[in-house]
Design an enzyme around this catalytic site. Structure first.
Site, PDB file in Angstrom:
ATOM      1  CE1 TYR A  71      -4.285  -2.018   5.213  1.00 34.07           C
ATOM      2  CE2 TYR A  71      -3.261   0.007   4.438  1.00 34.07           C
ATOM      3  CZ  TYR A  71      -3.843  -1.210   4.163  1.00 34.07           C
ATOM      4  OH  TYR A  71      -3.969  -1.630   2.879  1.00 34.07           O
ATOM      5  CB  SER A  85      -0.858  -0.046   1.264  1.00 35.95           C
ATOM      6  OG  SER A  85      -1.338   1.226   1.591  1.00 35.95           O
TER       7      SER A  85
HETATM    8  O1  GDU Z   1     -16.870   9.023   5.065  1.00 33.36           O
HETATM    9  C1  GDU Z   1     -15.717   9.315   4.696  1.00 33.36           C
HETATM   10  C2  GDU Z   1     -14.766   8.342   4.343  1.00 33.36           C
HETATM   11  C3  GDU Z   1     -13.506   8.757   3.947  1.00 33.36           C
HETATM   12  N1  GDU Z   1     -13.180  10.063   3.908  1.00 33.36           N
HETATM   13  C4  GDU Z   1     -11.831  10.489   3.481  1.00 33.36           C
HETATM   14  O2  GDU Z   1     -11.568   9.924   2.214  1.00 33.36           O
HETATM   15  C5  GDU Z   1     -10.182   9.625   2.062  1.00 33.36           C
HETATM   16  C6  GDU Z   1     -10.037   8.217   1.521  1.00 33.36           C
HETATM   17  O3  GDU Z   1     -10.437   7.278   2.511  1.00 33.36           O
HETATM   18  P1  GDU Z   1     -10.661   5.730   2.181  1.00 33.36           P
HETATM   19  O4  GDU Z   1     -11.224   5.082   3.388  1.00 33.36           O
HETATM   20  O5  GDU Z   1     -11.413   5.610   0.900  1.00 33.36           O
HETATM   21  O6  GDU Z   1      -9.192   5.192   1.858  1.00 33.36           O
HETATM   22  P2  GDU Z   1      -7.763   5.305   2.604  1.00 33.36           P
HETATM   23  O7  GDU Z   1      -7.019   6.448   1.953  1.00 33.36           O
HETATM   24  O8  GDU Z   1      -7.887   5.329   4.079  1.00 33.36           O
HETATM   25  O9  GDU Z   1      -7.077   3.909   2.241  1.00 33.36           O
HETATM   26  C7  GDU Z   1      -7.207   3.225   0.989  1.00 33.36           C
HETATM   27  O10 GDU Z   1      -6.057   3.356   0.223  1.00 33.36           O
HETATM   28  C8  GDU Z   1      -4.858   2.933   0.856  1.00 33.36           C
HETATM   29  C9  GDU Z   1      -3.745   3.108  -0.167  1.00 33.36           C
HETATM   30  O11 GDU Z   1      -3.634   4.420  -0.586  1.00 33.36           O
HETATM   31  C10 GDU Z   1      -4.915   1.528   1.409  1.00 33.36           C
HETATM   32  O12 GDU Z   1      -4.416   0.560   0.540  1.00 33.36           O
HETATM   33  C11 GDU Z   1      -6.250   1.171   2.021  1.00 33.36           C
HETATM   34  O13 GDU Z   1      -6.423  -0.226   2.148  1.00 33.36           O
HETATM   35  C12 GDU Z   1      -7.427   1.746   1.269  1.00 33.36           C
HETATM   36  O14 GDU Z   1      -8.617   1.579   2.035  1.00 33.36           O
HETATM   37  C13 GDU Z   1      -9.548   9.810   3.427  1.00 33.36           C
HETATM   38  O15 GDU Z   1      -8.719  10.950   3.399  1.00 33.36           O
HETATM   39  C14 GDU Z   1     -10.707   9.980   4.371  1.00 33.36           C
HETATM   40  O16 GDU Z   1     -10.424  10.862   5.416  1.00 33.36           O
HETATM   41  C15 GDU Z   1     -14.127  11.010   4.253  1.00 33.36           C
HETATM   42  O17 GDU Z   1     -13.875  12.206   4.224  1.00 33.36           O
HETATM   43  N2  GDU Z   1     -15.369  10.601   4.623  1.00 33.36           N
END
Ligand code: GDU
Length: 314
Positions: free
Chosen positions: A145, A120
């Site tokens: 993670y 990741s």
């Molecule tokens: O209701 C929500 C959900 C998410 N976010 C924001 O959206 C962004 C993306 O969040 P995601 O949960 O979609 O994804 P992550 O960036 O946390 O992580 C994803 O990408 C990563 C690699 O970049 C990992 O591999 C991981 O498993 C995968 O879930 C974040 O900044 C988060 O703060 C919001 O504002 N509101």
């Protein structure tokens, strides 16, 4: 080739299984169905080249049986939730590090030649160089993670060099598309279905990241795997992502537009300067020059991938 796909009933895994089956390979899927579903792989369940085994990779004996007779392992089984880092570090350790350790020990005593691992972008933490290349360092993950993914990478490298197999490690940007059942787009759609008038956005909405459609991801993985097989490397690392990036607020706008809604955006403010949660990397864009040098290109940019995903999930 005979491939084992761990997490093959999950989001990215099932798309990989589709391509491997279409290419004529023998495919065994190992999945505990905690996040994946049989629905994702139902078109292959009765196929003679396909085999499904349900089980938990925390059980070392079970993993040993699963690698029997396999040439390559695509290791995608994982808990992908960055946001549970502060509440459930133990779960993230078990479902990212321990299961990888069990797999590597099983591979020691087998004829498996290759492991392909989905790591990741979170291994880079708050990178000071953007776009971040594969040789950026020192690696300082800011979530449990991300730390667990980096630990898994390190074990894979050590085992590959010690026990003579080859390892290809992908550091993935945010992967989106049909069958995804977590993440920002999935969350926004569900929140708007519950309340079409208001959309809660975690953090300050300026989190900016690079998003890659799952179709481009799987194509990149298989393309680069062929390239890797011809190389002399024991272990190699490739970023997979997009050249552009998009903010969470822009994602909220696209989701609203596609759902024909005009909700009021409510920002929670988040933690540590507008992050959605502790350990949320605020700015992420990976250098994909190394992947592109093999001839792979993403077909959809971040904006197109987000719009396509919203339509697919709706
Ligand atoms: O209701 C929500 C959900 C998410 N976010 C924001 O959206 C962004 C993306 O969040 P995601 O949960 O979609 O994804 P992550 O960036 O946390 O992580 C994803 O990408 C990563 C690699 O970049 C990992 O591999 C991981 O498993 C995968 O879930 C974040 O900044 C988060 O703060 C919001 O504002 N509101």
């Amino acid at each position: 080739m005979k491939a084992l796909v761990t997490g093959g009933a999950g989001f990215i895994g099932s798309h990989l299984v589709d391509r491997l089956m279409e290419q004529g390979h023998e495919v065994r899927v190992l999945d505990d169905l905690s996040a994946g579903t049989l629905e994702n792989i139902k078109r292959w369940l009765d196929h003679e080249r396909f085999e499904f085994i349900k089980g938990d990779m925390r059980d070392a004996e079970f993993v040993k049986k699963a690698v029997e007779g396999v040439d390559v392992v695509f290791h995608l089984a994982a808990n992908p939730e960055v946001r549970i880092s502060s509440q459930s570090p133990e779960l993230l350790y078990e479902t990212n590090v321990l299961i990888t350790y069990n797999l590597l020990n099983a591979m020691r005593d087998s004829n498996v030649e290759y492991i392909v691992f989905t790591s990741s972008s979170t291994v880079y933490g708050d990178a000071e160089v953007i776009p971040t290349p594969e040789d950026y360092g020192p690696l300082e993950p800011i979530s449990v993670y991300g730390g667990a993914k980096l630990a898994a990478e390190a074990l894979i490298s050590g085992y590959a060099h010690t026990f003579d197999f080859k390892a290809l490690i992908f550091r993935l940007a945010n992967i989106i598309g049909e069958r995804s059942n977590h993440g920002v787009i999935y969350d926004f759609i569900n929140k708007l279905r519950k309340n079409p008038k208001e959309l809660e956005i975690l953090g300050d909405g300026t989190q900016r990241k690079s998003y890659l459609h799952v179709s481009d991801t799987v194509e990149g993985m298989l393309h680069i795997f062929e390239h890797f097989k011809r190389s002399e490397k024991t272990v190699d690392f490739y970023n997979l992502g997009n050249d552009d990036w998009i903010t969470v607020k822009e994602i909220a706008e696209i989701v609203s537009e596609e759902m024909r809604l005009r909700p009021r955006f409510v920002f929670t403010g988040g933690v540590d300067g507008g992050r959605g949660w502790k350990g949320d990397v605020k700015f992420m864009r990976l250098s994909i020059e190394k992947a592109k040098a093999t001839g792979w290109r993403p077909k959809l940019n971040s904006y197109e991938a987000v719009r396509r995903t919203v339509r697919e999930l709706l």
